[in-house]
Design a protein around this motif. Structure first.
Motif, PDB file in Angstrom:
ATOM      1  N   VAL B 124      -6.382  -6.726  -7.039  1.00 42.91           N
ATOM      2  CA  VAL B 124      -7.548  -5.848  -7.269  1.00 42.91           C
ATOM      3  C   VAL B 124      -8.758  -6.331  -6.476  1.00 42.91           C
ATOM      4  N   ILE B 125      -8.961  -7.643  -6.464  1.00 38.06           N
ATOM      5  CA  ILE B 125     -10.158  -8.171  -5.782  1.00 38.06           C
ATOM      6  C   ILE B 125     -10.036  -8.059  -4.263  1.00 38.06           C
ATOM      7  N   SER B 126      -8.796  -8.085  -3.752  1.00 37.24           N
ATOM      8  CA  SER B 126      -8.668  -8.059  -2.279  1.00 37.24           C
ATOM      9  C   SER B 126      -8.405  -6.658  -1.724  1.00 37.24           C
ATOM     10  N   PHE B 127      -8.232  -5.678  -2.590  1.00 39.98           N
ATOM     11  CA  PHE B 127      -7.941  -4.323  -2.116  1.00 39.98           C
ATOM     12  C   PHE B 127      -9.105  -3.703  -1.340  1.00 39.98           C
ATOM     13  N   PHE B 128     -10.297  -3.790  -1.918  1.00 38.61           N
ATOM     14  CA  PHE B 128     -11.445  -3.050  -1.375  1.00 38.61           C
ATOM     15  C   PHE B 128     -11.780  -3.386   0.088  1.00 38.61           C
ATOM     16  N   PRO B 129     -11.900  -4.688   0.434  1.00 39.72           N
ATOM     17  CA  PRO B 129     -12.242  -4.973   1.844  1.00 39.72           C
ATOM     18  C   PRO B 129     -11.198  -4.435   2.829  1.00 39.72           C
ATOM     19  N   ILE B 130      -9.914  -4.512   2.449  1.00 40.60           N
ATOM     20  CA  ILE B 130      -8.881  -4.017   3.372  1.00 40.60           C
ATOM     21  C   ILE B 130      -9.044  -2.507   3.530  1.00 40.60           C
ATOM     22  N   PHE B 131      -9.193  -1.818   2.407  1.00 34.42           N
ATOM     23  CA  PHE B 131      -9.274  -0.363   2.429  1.00 34.42           C
ATOM     24  C   PHE B 131     -10.505   0.114   3.203  1.00 34.42           C
ATOM     25  N   VAL B 132     -11.655  -0.452   2.852  1.00 28.16           N
ATOM     26  CA  VAL B 132     -12.904   0.003   3.474  1.00 28.16           C
ATOM     27  C   VAL B 132     -12.905  -0.291   4.982  1.00 28.16           C
ATOM     28  N   ASN B 133     -12.368  -1.442   5.351  1.00 24.93           N
ATOM     29  CA  ASN B 133     -12.302  -1.756   6.779  1.00 24.93           C
ATOM     30  C   ASN B 133     -11.329  -0.840   7.502  1.00 24.93           C
ATOM     31  N   PHE B 134     -10.243  -0.476   6.829  1.00 24.25           N
ATOM     32  CA  PHE B 134      -9.278   0.457   7.419  1.00 24.25           C
ATOM     33  C   PHE B 134      -9.967   1.812   7.646  1.00 24.25           C
ATOM     34  N   VAL B 135     -10.722   2.254   6.652  1.00 20.70           N
ATOM     35  CA  VAL B 135     -11.446   3.526   6.788  1.00 20.70           C
ATOM     36  C   VAL B 135     -12.417   3.450   7.975  1.00 20.70           C
ATOM     37  N   HIS B 136     -13.129   2.307   8.047  1.00 19.24           N
ATOM     38  CA  HIS B 136     -14.089   2.116   9.143  1.00 19.24           C
ATOM     39  C   HIS B 136     -13.357   2.170  10.489  1.00 19.24           C
ATOM     40  N   GLY B 137     -12.218   1.486  10.565  1.00 18.55           N
ATOM     41  CA  GLY B 137     -11.431   1.474  11.807  1.00 18.55           C
ATOM     42  C   GLY B 137     -10.974   2.868  12.186  1.00 18.55           C
ATOM     43  N   TYR B 138     -10.532   3.611  11.199  1.00 21.92           N
ATOM     44  CA  TYR B 138     -10.053   4.985  11.430  1.00 21.92           C
ATOM     45  C   TYR B 138     -11.192   5.868  11.920  1.00 21.92           C
ATOM     46  N   LYS B 139     -12.359   5.695  11.281  1.00 13.28           N
ATOM     47  CA  LYS B 139     -13.500   6.537  11.665  1.00 13.28           C
ATOM     48  C   LYS B 139     -14.090   6.134  13.015  1.00 13.28           C
ATOM     49  N   SER B 140     -13.747   4.928  13.468  1.00 12.83           N
ATOM     50  CA  SER B 140     -14.276   4.477  14.762  1.00 12.83           C
ATOM     51  C   SER B 140     -13.407   4.934  15.936  1.00 12.83           C
ATOM     52  N   ILE B 141     -12.293   5.553  15.646  1.00 15.29           N
ATOM     53  CA  ILE B 141     -11.442   6.029  16.747  1.00 15.29           C
ATOM     54  C   ILE B 141     -12.209   7.113  17.506  1.00 15.29           C
TER      55      ILE B 141
END
Lengths: 247, 245
Positions: B124-141
């Motif tokens: 639970v504690i490590s989910f958010f940074p991975i998810f949010v960074n993935f979203v950021h990476g996706y939106k940076s394409i």
């Protein structure tokens, strides 16, 4: 007639009062190159985006008709015979030159050699390089090769050479012409460079600030065409400045 | 190599200073023990300490894997249904106002005192940074790459495999690096709340017993777990992210 656009009117959903295109009509024969010139914001790229199906987006205001081979645009788009080259080469940074060129083939599940295209654009010895290892001109060459790998019937070019120096431009004009002749591709090129327009085009249209056609010439070799176009674009630019001041 | 030698030298200096004050000043020794005492303690109890380290490492590692897989699954759903991302992202961000650590007792009640509650906490504690960074990476394409794929009529599977995951990789890796250490924190905090074995339990016991040797040994072992977790992510990045390094 290969492509026929009639009475195109367009404005974006978030600014419907500003009409980007106003009653634009033109047609192109198979294998011809049409060049669209005009000052920034005159709607040149919008025409390409409408033909490629990127626009209109939901809620955009659009009317008019685009037909290719006398059929509805969507049928042509779904056939995969369209290629698009953007101002930025849009290369995948994680893929090599060869892999980037092969992308359209991979999507279509086609296993065709790309050697001939690589040879035409002179990239044989760079095929395993990553885009970051290439110069701007080389990247544009990769994008050019990628555009032709599927032997497109229609190629849309959105100022792809604008960031390059004269030497690169000249080499790429030559390669583009070679590829266009080889595949008998119909081309629509958007540019603000009149010299480029006259070098590459068979016919030319010039768009004004109101999104309408202010000059249309089917004979690119007409005398004084360069100064005529330059005059029109400058005159239009001044008009825009005045309009901006008033509004 | 030069850089490595510099850092090794710095660590040696710190250990020498720690040893000096730890052996000459009893107050310092009471708070942070001394390197020789820590080594003695470790040699005398290494079996139990290694077992605790392995347990905490397993909890953190499994938690990180679950968090990674879960964030990938959520993102894949979002790729298929882009509106779902718009819906879920504000919920995810708002959920972060809850200090996740307070969920530790809840997980103990829910899953019991064994490994599962610690793995859940680490996940639970490590989910958010991975998810949010993935979203950021996706939106940076770049937009034109999306448009190019649209023009070529690329199927969604192709886009996920060749565009979304690879081009978001730098951001995914950045998220994983943050989460690698957060997962260790999550596992240790959950062990504070109740555990049969683990570094967190040892730290908790050391504070009750006022045992600086156990505390410092556990701190060093916890740091080692963090370094190993971070190292695993770096190895993965070397394998899949060579193009942007």
């Amino acid at each position: 007639m290969f492509l026929e656009a009639s009475n195109l009117n367009f404005s974006f959903w978030d600014n419907k009062s500003k009409q980007i295109l106003k009653g634009v009509s033109f047609s192109i024969e198979k294998g011809e190159t049409l060049v669209i010139v005009g000052s920034s914001g005159s709607g040149k790229s919008t025409i390409l985006r409408l033909i490629s199906g990127i626009l209109p987006e939901k809620n955009d205001s659009f009317s008019g008709e685009i037909k290719i081979n006398n059929e509805k645009l969507n049928k042509f788009l779904d056939s995969g015979k369209l290629s698009f080259m953007f101002q930025q080469p849009a290369l995948l940074p994680n893929y090599s030159v060869k892999e980037n060129i092969e992308i359209p083939l991979k999507i279509k599940n086609e296993d065709r050699g790309i050697e001939k295209v690589l040879e035409t654009v002179g990239l044989e010895q760079y095929q395993n390089y990553l885009p970051k290892q290439l110069s701007g001109g080389m990247r544009t060459r990769v994008a050019l090769a990628r555009s032709f790998v599927t032997k497109p019937e229609l190629l849309l070019l959105d100022e792809p050479f604008s960031a390059l120096d004269v030497a690169w431009k000249d080499a790429l004009y030559h390669e583009l012409k070679q590829l266009v002749n080889k595949f008998n591709t119909t081309v629509i090129l958007v540019t603000h460079d009149i010299e480029e327009a006259l070098k590459l085009g068979d016919k030319i249209i010039c768009l004004g600030i109101n999104g309408n056609i202010i000059l249309e010439k089917n004979n690119i070799n007409e005398e004084n065409l360069f100064s005529m176009l330059e005059e029109k674009i400058i005159e239009n630019h001044k008009l825009r400045k005045e309009y901006e001041k008033i509004s | 190599m030069k850089k490595f030698l510099k850092y090794t030298f710095l660590v040696v200096i710190l250990v020498v200073i720690w040893q000096y004050f730890g052996s000459t000043d009893s107050t310092v020794r009471l708070y942070i023990s001394s390197p020789t005492l820590v080594v003695d303690y470790f040699m005398g109890n290494y079996a139990g300490l290694l077992e605790a380290t392995l347990t905490t490492f397993t909890e953190a590692f499994l938690g990180l894997i679950i968090a990674t897989l879960f964030s990938f699954i959520v993102m894949i759903i979002c790729f298929y249904r882009p509106k779902f991302l718009e819906f879920i992202l504000p919920i995810m961000v708002t959920s972060q106002v809850i200090p996740i650590i307070v969920l530790a007792p809840f997980f103990i009640i829910l899953f019991g005192i064994g490994l599962t509650s610690k793995i859940a906490m680490a996940a639970v504690i490590s989910f958010f940074p991975i998810f949010v960074n993935f979203v950021h990476g996706y939106k940076s394409i770049p937009k034109n790459i999306h448009e190019l794929m649209f023009i070529y009529r690329a199927p969604i599977i192709f886009k996920i495999k060749h565009i979304y995951f690879p081009l978001a990789m730098p951001s995914i890796m950045a998220g994983l690096k943050i989460s690698a250490t957060l997962a260790v924190i999550g596992a240790i905090v959950a062990e504070f709340t109740g555990a049969k074995i683990g570094i967190g339990k040892n730290l908790f016991v050391s504070s009750i017993r006022l045992d600086p040797d156990l505390m410092m040994t556990s701190l060093i072992l916890a740091s080692l777990i963090g370094i190993v977790m971070y190292g695993i992510v770096k190895l993965l990045e070397k394998q899949y992210g060579s193009w942007y390094q």
